[in-house]
Structure formats: structure tokens, C-alpha cells
Design an enzyme around this catalytic site. Structure first.
Site, PDB file in Angstrom:
ATOM      1  N   CYS A 164      41.376  55.675  40.347  1.00 33.56           N
ATOM      2  CA  CYS A 164      41.357  55.966  41.778  1.00 33.56           C
ATOM      3  C   CYS A 164      39.953  56.177  42.329  1.00 33.56           C
ATOM      4  CB  CYS A 164      42.219  57.195  42.064  1.00 33.56           C
ATOM      5  SG  CYS A 164      43.905  56.988  41.465  1.00 33.56           S
ATOM      6  N   HIS A 304      39.236  63.843  48.194  1.00 32.44           N
ATOM      7  CA  HIS A 304      40.093  62.938  47.434  1.00 32.44           C
ATOM      8  C   HIS A 304      41.550  63.353  47.577  1.00 32.44           C
ATOM      9  CE1 HIS A 304      41.319  60.145  44.330  1.00 32.44           C
ATOM     10  NE2 HIS A 304      41.915  61.128  43.669  1.00 32.44           N
ATOM     11  N   GLU A 315      39.995  70.304  43.344  1.00 37.38           N
ATOM     12  CA  GLU A 315      38.970  69.877  44.298  1.00 37.38           C
ATOM     13  C   GLU A 315      38.519  71.029  45.186  1.00 37.38           C
ATOM     14  OE1 GLU A 315      37.901  66.181  47.294  1.00 37.38           O
ATOM     15  OE2 GLU A 315      39.968  66.424  46.602  1.00 37.38           O
ATOM     16  N   LYS A 335      44.487  60.966  53.027  1.00 30.06           N
ATOM     17  CA  LYS A 335      45.642  60.449  52.283  1.00 30.06           C
ATOM     18  C   LYS A 335      46.943  61.021  52.830  1.00 30.06           C
ATOM     19  CE  LYS A 335      43.374  59.434  47.851  1.00 30.06           C
ATOM     20  NZ  LYS A 335      42.014  59.954  48.126  1.00 30.06           N
ATOM     21  N   HIS A 340      48.250  57.326  48.929  1.00 36.35           N
ATOM     22  CA  HIS A 340      47.179  57.142  47.950  1.00 36.35           C
ATOM     23  C   HIS A 340      47.058  55.660  47.616  1.00 36.35           C
ATOM     24  CE1 HIS A 340      44.294  57.638  44.962  1.00 36.35           C
ATOM     25  NE2 HIS A 340      44.916  58.439  44.101  1.00 36.35           N
ATOM     26  N   PHE A 399      41.939  59.039  37.137  1.00 39.03           N
ATOM     27  CA  PHE A 399      42.461  59.308  35.801  1.00 39.03           C
ATOM     28  C   PHE A 399      41.375  58.996  34.769  1.00 39.03           C
ATOM     29  CE2 PHE A 399      47.352  58.601  36.503  1.00 39.03           C
ATOM     30  CZ  PHE A 399      47.381  59.747  37.268  1.00 39.03           C
TER      31      PHE A 399
END
Length: 413
Positions: A164, A304, A315, A335, A340, A399
Site C-alpha cells: 500500500c 494513511h 499512525e 480513505k 483503500h 504490509f
């Protein structure tokens, strides 16, 4: 050696909010949700039946049928966004400059639709029915390759794949190639077309997707106490990065300057973020250090924040580490509207940061109704906000522990 300055002269977008940058920005400014019931296929027993799909998408309006049979949707999305970005930039690519124009374009996963379709053919009709274009359709580097072919760009070309964080790293690597003098112009971004049965089943099995099936428009809710997973999105974001003097020499409009690129790795878990957020905080600090800026200079952070429980908290901890005095700037999660978009998310959100600089508007975090006490910050809740933005940070995490932060600054001629 002093690094060359890099500016943004073109942007393009294809998202669940619209088929262009203008449409997507207008929908975001209105706080509109791009999520809804999954319609691409019958979800059957799938735990999550929510998605952020491209609305009323007609691929044949952009490509000939023969071309569509040879390309996966993620490649098509990349090309549509890149066409818009190049058109906005006014850049002419020809024999005089094509070897100085490059591409860094990525996809977090690649050609999932081609994979699903051809595996079904293999099982039902045998190997001779598998498309001879299968491999070029599914490999993730083909967005970069086809964008280069589309525009005849013969400079450096590569694909980044950091889940991502893919398109944020793509923009950062494109920045480096111009800074170091290997190219004068780079076409960069990311594309993703992940709304397929296999991909959705895989993410659902991880418990990563929302199960708010009864209320799909409000399913993506970063920082909210009721969040329960992300909404799968699709689309592409593309940018034209250009060496400053090259852009000025041709009279290009300059939308912003890309001034910082920070990278780090959690080295913690294959899917979960480092809970304390120290890796993400380090990426943000590195990007600011390269930009020659301090935290006090930052007017806005595009988070994010995917609407997962662990990711959003990590975050927030990262931002709090960056601001130990607690004087945080606004931190919104777009998002909440786009879902996403995986490997395309970073480029789309970098464009939103650039638009915030030029439009004087912060996009909101929608669906924020029940503040999570572990995620307390100014997330620009539910409505866009007028604001002077001179410096913005864009965060992207993937990831595997990949962390990437980009800093854009208002260009002052």
C-alpha cells in the site's frame, strides 16, 4: 553535490469519487462517500460485501476492444490517469527529449482480474484457452511499461511494489532520478484493480475488511471508535514530476514542489504495523529533514489511516512522537471517502495534498461520529475546511512494514 529541485506540473486521477482529478476533488470537497454495496461480482458467503468501485466505468470509451483483451484493468486505469496528467502538464514528448523522460509506476498487487479470469479458463477449458497475454497482463511492472509505451518515454523506467506504499515510493524514487540528473521529467504514480473474488476473499480471511454490510456508505471510518476494517477501493493516480528549470523554460504551470522523501521499515510483522509507530515517525522526520523543514512548518498531514483498528492507532502514535508538545496540525483521512486503493493510494493522496495547497482546502475525514480515545487529533471531521496550506505531509504504509512519507511545499516562483 546540490540536488536539483523537482516540481509537479501535471496530475491525473481515476477514483471511486470520479473519473478525473476535477470530479474526484469536487466529490472529496463535498465530503461524498465513494463506497457502496459490492456489485462487481456476487459476494455470496464473503464476510464483506462493501467496496469503493469506479462508478459507471466504461473502458471502451478509452480503449479499443482489442486492447482491452490484452490488458488488465489496473493497466487501463494507469493509462487513463497518466493521460490526464500529461495533458494537464502540456508536456510534449518527442525525439528531442524522450530519452530524458522516464516512468516509475507501480501496483501493489497487479493483474488480479486477469489472474482470476484465466485460472477459471484453465480449470474449465484447459491450458490452450489461457490468454497468450496473461503474463504481461498480471505482472505489476506492466503499468510502468505501458505508460512508457503510450508516451514514447525512453528514460529510466521501473516498477515499485511495496504493497500500500507503492505509489508513494514510486513518486519518491522518481524524485530521486530527477534530483540526481538521470532524467528531466518523470511520469509516476500507481494503479490498482483489486476488486475480484480471490482478492476480496483473501483480505476478508485476514479480517482486514469491514463487515459493515448494512451501511456501506459509512463503512470506511478512520479514527472512529466504530471502525472495523478497510473498504477495498480501485483506480489510479498519476503525476508529472519535472526538474524546476526544465519546467520554467517551457512555461509550465507549477502546482507545488516535492521537497522531501522519507523511508523506513518496521521490521516487525508481515501485515501489522509496529504498534508504537516509531518506524512511521522516523519516515516523517526523514522527509522533513530532507526538505529542510521542521514540524512547525507543517500545515497538514494526509494520513494513511485505512480504518483498521491497529493501523490507525499506530499512525496516531507516530504523529504524536513527531509532535511531543502535542501541537499537531490537522490530520485527515481521505480513505474515508475513496476507500483503500492499495498501491494507488499514495499517489492519489499526494495529489490531494497538492490540491489542498492550491485550493486552500483540507479534505475531511467523513463518518467520524464516535471519537476513539486512542486516536484523538484534529481529523477535519466530516466537513472540508478552508485553510492556508504551504507545507503538507503525505503518509503511506504497506504490509511488510514499508513506511513512506512525502513532503510537498507551495512553489514560490
Amino acid at each position: 553535490m546540490s540536488l536539483r529541485r523537482v516540481v509537479i506540473t501535471g496530475m491525473g486521477m481515476l477514483s471511486p469519487l470520479g473519473h478525473s482529478l476535477a470530479e474526484s476533488w469536487a466529490a472529496g470537497a463535498a465530503g461524498r462517500s465513494g463506497t457502496g454495496p459490492l456489485t462487481r461480482f456476487d459476494p455470496g458467503d464473503l464476510h464483506s460485501s462493501v467496496a469503493a468501485e469506479l462508478k459507471q466505468w466504461d473502458a471502451e470509451a478509452h480503449f479499443e476492444r482489442k486492447y482491452l483483451r490484452r490488458t488488465d484493468p489496473f493497466i487501463q486505469y494507469a493509462l487513463v490517469a497518466a493521460r490526464e496528467a500529461v495533458a494537464q502538464s502540456g508536456l510534449q514528448i518527442d525525439d528531442s527529449n524522450r530519452e530524458r523522460v522516464g516512468t516509475v509506476f507501480g501496483s501493489g498487487i497487479g493483474g488480479l482480474q486477469a489472474w482470476d479470469d484465466n485460472y477459471k479458463l484453465l480449470r474449465e477449458r484447459g491450458p490452450n484457452r489461457v490468454s497468450p497475454f496473461l503474463i504481461p497482463m498480471l505482472i505489476g511492472n506492466m503499468a510502468a511499461g505501458m505508460v512508457a509505451i503510450e508516451f514514447g518515454a525512453q528514460g529510466p523506467s521501473k516498477s515499485v511494489q511495496t504493497a500500500c506504499a507503492t505509489s508513494a515510493h514510486s513518486a519518491g524514487d522518481a524524485l530521486r532520478l530527477i534530483q540526481w540528473g538521470e532524467a528531466d521529467v518523470m511520469l509516476t504514480g500507481g494503479a490498482e484493480a483489486p476488486i475480484t473474488p480471490l482478492a476480496c476473499a483473501g483480505f476478508a480471511s485476514m479480517k482486514a475488511l469491514t463487515t459493515r454490510n448494512h451501511d456501506p456508505e459509512h463503512a470506511s471510518r478512520p479514527f472512529d471508535a466504530g471502525r472495523d476494517g478497510f473498504v477495498m477501493g480501485e483506480g489510479a493516480g498519476a503525476l508529472v514530476l519535472e526538474e524546476l528549470e526544465h519546467a520554467r523554460a517551457r512555461g509550465a504551470r507549477i502546482f507545488a514542489e516535492l521537497v522531501g522523501y522519507g523511508q523506513s521499515t518496521d521490521a516487525y510483522h508481515m501485515a501489522a504495523p509496529l504498534p508504537c509507530g516509531s518506524g512511521a515517525a522516523r519516515a516523517m522526520q526523514l522527509s522533513l529533514t530532507e526538505a529542510g523543514l521542521t514540524t512547525a512548518d507543517v500545515d497538514y498531514i494526509n494520513a494513511h489511516a485505512t480504518s483498521t483498528h491497529a493501523g490507525d492507532i499506530a499512525e496516531v502514535h507516530a504523529v504524536q512522537q513527531l509532535y511531543p508538545d502535542g501541537n499537531l496540525p490537522p490530520v485527515s483521512a481521505t480513505k474515508s471517502m475513496t476507500g483503500h486503493m492499495l498501491g494507488a493510494a499514495g499517489a492519489v493522496e499526494l495529489i490531494f495534498c497538492i490540491q489542498s495547497i492550491n485550493e486552500g482546502l483540507l479534505l475531511p475525514t467523513i463518518n467520524y461520529t464516535d471519537p476513539d480515545p486512542e486516536c484523538l487529533l484534529d481529523c477535519v471531521p466530516n466537513q472540508a475546511r478552508a485553510a492556508q496550506v504551504d507545507v503538507a505531509i503525505c503518509n503511506s504504509f504497506g504490509f511488510g512494514g514499508h513506511n513512506c512519507s512525502l513532503v510537498v511545499r507551495r512553489y514560490e516562483g
